[in-house]
Write a protein that holds these residues in place. Structure first.
Motif, PDB file in Angstrom:
ATOM      1  N   LEU A 170       0.930  -1.033   0.054  1.00 46.61           N
ATOM      2  CA  LEU A 170       0.084   0.035  -0.046  1.00 46.61           C
ATOM      3  C   LEU A 170       1.007   1.196  -0.004  1.00 46.61           C
ATOM      4  N   VAL A 171       1.885   1.148   0.723  1.00 40.70           N
ATOM      5  CA  VAL A 171       2.613   2.342   0.907  1.00 40.70           C
ATOM      6  C   VAL A 171       3.457   2.477  -0.575  1.00 40.70           C
ATOM      7  N   ALA A 172       3.876   1.683  -1.228  1.00 43.47           N
ATOM      8  CA  ALA A 172       4.457   1.745  -2.420  1.00 43.47           C
ATOM      9  C   ALA A 172       3.530   2.257  -3.459  1.00 43.47           C
ATOM     10  N   VAL A 173       2.172   1.754  -3.407  1.00 42.77           N
ATOM     11  CA  VAL A 173       1.136   2.323  -4.602  1.00 42.77           C
ATOM     12  C   VAL A 173       0.836   3.745  -4.176  1.00 42.77           C
ATOM     13  N   TRP A 174       0.774   4.113  -3.035  1.00 41.17           N
ATOM     14  CA  TRP A 174       0.745   5.502  -2.728  1.00 41.17           C
ATOM     15  C   TRP A 174       1.743   6.464  -2.843  1.00 41.17           C
ATOM     16  N   SER A 175       3.045   5.795  -2.840  1.00 43.87           N
ATOM     17  CA  SER A 175       4.058   6.469  -3.248  1.00 43.87           C
ATOM     18  C   SER A 175       4.205   6.912  -4.766  1.00 43.87           C
ATOM     19  N   LEU A 176       3.497   6.316  -5.440  1.00 44.32           N
ATOM     20  CA  LEU A 176       3.361   6.674  -6.877  1.00 44.32           C
ATOM     21  C   LEU A 176       2.817   8.175  -7.408  1.00 44.32           C
ATOM     22  N   ALA A 177       2.017   8.703  -6.227  1.00 41.68           N
ATOM     23  CA  ALA A 177       1.412   9.695  -6.567  1.00 41.68           C
ATOM     24  C   ALA A 177       2.510  10.956  -6.550  1.00 41.68           C
ATOM     25  N   PRO A 178       2.187  11.872  -7.271  1.00 41.43           N
ATOM     26  CA  PRO A 178       3.000  13.198  -7.326  1.00 41.43           C
ATOM     27  C   PRO A 178       3.520  13.747  -6.139  1.00 41.43           C
ATOM     28  N   ALA A 179       4.349  14.262  -5.680  1.00 38.92           N
ATOM     29  CA  ALA A 179       4.878  14.929  -4.443  1.00 38.92           C
ATOM     30  C   ALA A 179       3.680  15.966  -3.881  1.00 38.92           C
ATOM     31  N   GLY A 180       3.248  16.577  -4.641  1.00 35.48           N
ATOM     32  CA  GLY A 180       2.348  17.726  -4.271  1.00 35.48           C
ATOM     33  C   GLY A 180       0.961  17.081  -3.581  1.00 35.48           C
ATOM     34  N   VAL A 181       0.584  15.970  -3.989  1.00 38.84           N
ATOM     35  CA  VAL A 181      -0.586  15.184  -3.166  1.00 38.84           C
ATOM     36  C   VAL A 181      -0.679  14.451  -2.121  1.00 38.84           C
ATOM     37  N   TRP A 182       0.682  14.293  -1.504  1.00 39.69           N
ATOM     38  CA  TRP A 182       1.049  13.374  -0.594  1.00 39.69           C
ATOM     39  C   TRP A 182       1.321  14.228   0.690  1.00 39.69           C
ATOM     40  N   SER A 230      -6.860  -4.319   9.710  1.00 47.82           N
ATOM     41  CA  SER A 230      -5.803  -3.946   8.825  1.00 47.82           C
ATOM     42  C   SER A 230      -5.759  -4.547   7.441  1.00 47.82           C
ATOM     43  N   ILE A 231      -6.308  -5.619   7.206  1.00 48.38           N
ATOM     44  CA  ILE A 231      -6.338  -6.287   5.871  1.00 48.38           C
ATOM     45  C   ILE A 231      -7.725  -5.472   5.138  1.00 48.38           C
ATOM     46  N   GLY A 232      -8.636  -5.409   5.744  1.00 46.78           N
ATOM     47  CA  GLY A 232      -9.700  -4.861   5.158  1.00 46.78           C
ATOM     48  C   GLY A 232      -9.544  -3.390   4.718  1.00 46.78           C
ATOM     49  N   ALA A 233      -8.968  -2.446   5.611  1.00 46.70           N
ATOM     50  CA  ALA A 233      -8.699  -1.211   5.232  1.00 46.70           C
ATOM     51  C   ALA A 233      -7.493  -1.253   3.968  1.00 46.70           C
ATOM     52  N   THR A 234      -6.467  -2.004   4.116  1.00 52.94           N
ATOM     53  CA  THR A 234      -5.367  -2.075   3.220  1.00 52.94           C
ATOM     54  C   THR A 234      -5.821  -2.392   1.706  1.00 52.94           C
ATOM     55  N   LEU A 235      -6.562  -3.490   1.671  1.00 49.80           N
ATOM     56  CA  LEU A 235      -7.140  -3.891   0.444  1.00 49.80           C
ATOM     57  C   LEU A 235      -8.059  -3.090  -0.230  1.00 49.80           C
ATOM     58  N   ALA A 236      -8.900  -2.230   0.420  1.00 47.22           N
ATOM     59  CA  ALA A 236      -9.846  -1.324  -0.173  1.00 47.22           C
ATOM     60  C   ALA A 236      -8.946   0.014  -0.594  1.00 47.22           C
ATOM     61  N   LEU A 237      -7.905   0.463   0.231  1.00 43.46           N
ATOM     62  CA  LEU A 237      -7.182   1.452  -0.341  1.00 43.46           C
ATOM     63  C   LEU A 237      -6.412   0.989  -1.449  1.00 43.46           C
ATOM     64  N   LEU A 238      -5.770  -0.208  -1.497  1.00 40.02           N
ATOM     65  CA  LEU A 238      -4.997  -0.613  -2.725  1.00 40.02           C
ATOM     66  C   LEU A 238      -5.753  -0.667  -3.938  1.00 40.02           C
ATOM     67  N   VAL A 239      -7.082  -1.139  -3.947  1.00 38.72           N
ATOM     68  CA  VAL A 239      -8.057  -1.068  -5.052  1.00 38.72           C
ATOM     69  C   VAL A 239      -8.285   0.588  -5.402  1.00 38.72           C
ATOM     70  N   ALA A 240      -8.269   1.382  -4.573  1.00 38.20           N
ATOM     71  CA  ALA A 240      -8.490   2.887  -4.881  1.00 38.20           C
ATOM     72  C   ALA A 240      -7.414   3.310  -5.452  1.00 38.20           C
ATOM     73  N   GLY A 241      -6.086   2.854  -5.005  1.00 42.39           N
ATOM     74  CA  GLY A 241      -5.026   3.361  -6.103  1.00 42.39           C
ATOM     75  C   GLY A 241      -4.339   4.477  -5.414  1.00 42.39           C
ATOM     76  N   PRO A 242      -3.436   5.171  -5.999  1.00 44.63           N
ATOM     77  CA  PRO A 242      -2.621   6.362  -5.271  1.00 44.63           C
ATOM     78  C   PRO A 242      -3.430   7.559  -5.276  1.00 44.63           C
ATOM     79  N   ASN A 243      -2.734   8.490  -4.274  1.00 44.01           N
ATOM     80  CA  ASN A 243      -3.529   9.599  -3.961  1.00 44.01           C
ATOM     81  C   ASN A 243      -3.644  10.569  -5.502  1.00 44.01           C
ATOM     82  N   VAL A 244      -4.753  11.319  -5.640  1.00 45.18           N
ATOM     83  CA  VAL A 244      -4.810  12.164  -6.760  1.00 45.18           C
ATOM     84  C   VAL A 244      -5.084  13.535  -6.378  1.00 45.18           C
ATOM     85  N   ILE A 245      -5.081  14.385  -7.332  1.00 38.11           N
ATOM     86  CA  ILE A 245      -5.568  15.830  -7.147  1.00 38.11           C
ATOM     87  C   ILE A 245      -6.937  16.212  -7.454  1.00 38.11           C
ATOM     88  N   GLY A 246      -7.654  16.494  -6.416  1.00 36.93           N
ATOM     89  CA  GLY A 246      -8.955  16.837  -6.432  1.00 36.93           C
ATOM     90  C   GLY A 246      -9.425  18.179  -7.078  1.00 36.93           C
TER      91      GLY A 246
END
Length: 324
Positions: free
Chosen positions: A159-171, A294-310
């Motif tokens: 999950l940390v790796a997936v979120w880290s793919l987001a641009p620096a400005g949205v982390w 932890s597994i439930g929250a992690t899997l749901a957020l893995l499906v959502a993917g990295p952070n994005v700019i709204g």
């Protein structure tokens, strides 16, 4: 009758797998992939491997199916037509040969194992000391607990790796929005999500408790919880939180942290991940419940993917995708 059913089920599994592989339309391929996962779950049930069947249906068909549907929606939003391109005959022949070789190697390995060499005889005498009856839970949480502990940290690291793919400005920021576009389907999904999430919470709680003695456990409960969270998010019944929310971070690290702390406490009773006499079941349940969350929250957020700019910038939430 059982033999006929088994033959029909095997033919349906092979047919669903073949269509999923060779159909050109991505949505049809995903639909048959989900059907393949559910049929495979029925096959595991027929072999009395209930734990494997639960994992296959929840993860192999459910979570992965939702992930593929959302991936297709995002590809379409980016202008990709999500159809298979033509490949050369040599590439197809090479892929077929590689798959056939792997199947033969796997079949040879399985057939080389004598029926009397199962682990049941080694595990059964050790179960009374744990106070539980489900031997799968005993293996995962006691006899190979090192592997399970590392798996929980690997999932969190993914999950940390997936979120880290987001641009620096949205982390830190919000994960990508799972919600459907506004319309009748969104309203139906929202109503269903508001009903499903409490049911998923109760079912996950039961699966952990029952997993001590019958098929179930933290990973199955976590996937059920993740499914409830994803369906609720798709219908707009809930929103996905920012990654810097303290409660979210606690939920994500709770399972691995509790597992690690109980393992370290075991050093006072004979070694790392050794449970004290008479408290083994309580320790295992504490690990299982925290891991399920932890597994439930992690899997749901893995499906959502990295952070994005709204629409309102990094803190303004995620932009709406086209949905599924």
């Amino acid at each position: 009758m059982t033999g006929a059913f088994d033959i029909i089920l095997c033919l349906m599994i092979l047919g669903a797998a073949g269509i999923a592989l060779f159909v050109r339309d991505a949505l049809a391929a995903i639909a048959f992939f989900i059907a393949f996962g559910n049929l495979l779950g029925l096959a595991w049930l027929g072999l009395d491997a209930v734990n494997v069947a639960l994992a296959e249906i929840a993860l192999g068909a459910g979570v992965t199916g939702v992930l593929l549907i959302l991936a297709r929606a995002r590809l379409l939003a980016l202008g990709d037509d999500a159809t298979c391109a033509d490949t050369s005959a040599w590439l197809r022949a090479g892929a077929l040969a590689a798959c056939a070789g792997f199947v033969l190697l796997l079949a040879a390995a399985v057939l080389s194992i004598p029926p009397e060499s199962g682990l049941d005889r080694a595990v059964a005498p050790l179960m009374p000391g744990l106070g539980i009856e489900n031997r799968v839970t005993g293996v995962l949480l006691a006899f190979r607990a090192y592997d399970t502990l590392l798996e929980s940290f690997v999932l969190l690291g993914a999950l940390v790796a997936v979120w880290s793919l987001a641009p620096a400005g949205v982390w830190p920021g919000r994960p990508a929005d799972l919600g459907m576009a506004d319309g009748p389907m969104r309203r139906v999904a929202g109503s269903f999500g508001r009903f499903l999430l409490p049911v998923a919470l109760v079912m996950a709680t039961y699966l952990v408790w029952a997993g001590s003695d019958v098929p179930g456990g933290a990973f199955q409960a976590g996937t059920v919880l993740a499914g409830g969270l994803m369906v609720s998010a798709i219908g707009g019944a809930i929103g996905l939180p920012r990654s810097d929310l303290p409660g979210l971070r606690v939920a994500l690290v709770l399972g691995p942290l509790v597992f690690l702390l109980i393992g370290l406490a075991g050093t006072g009773f004979g070694g790392f991940l050794v449970y004290p006499q008479g408290l083994a079941k309580a320790a295992i349940l504490a690990i299982e419940y925290s891991l399920a969350l932890s597994i439930g929250a992690t899997l749901a957020l893995l499906v959502a993917g990295p952070n994005v700019i709204g629409p309102a910038g990094p803190a303004g939430g995620a932009g709406r995708n086209s949905g599924c």
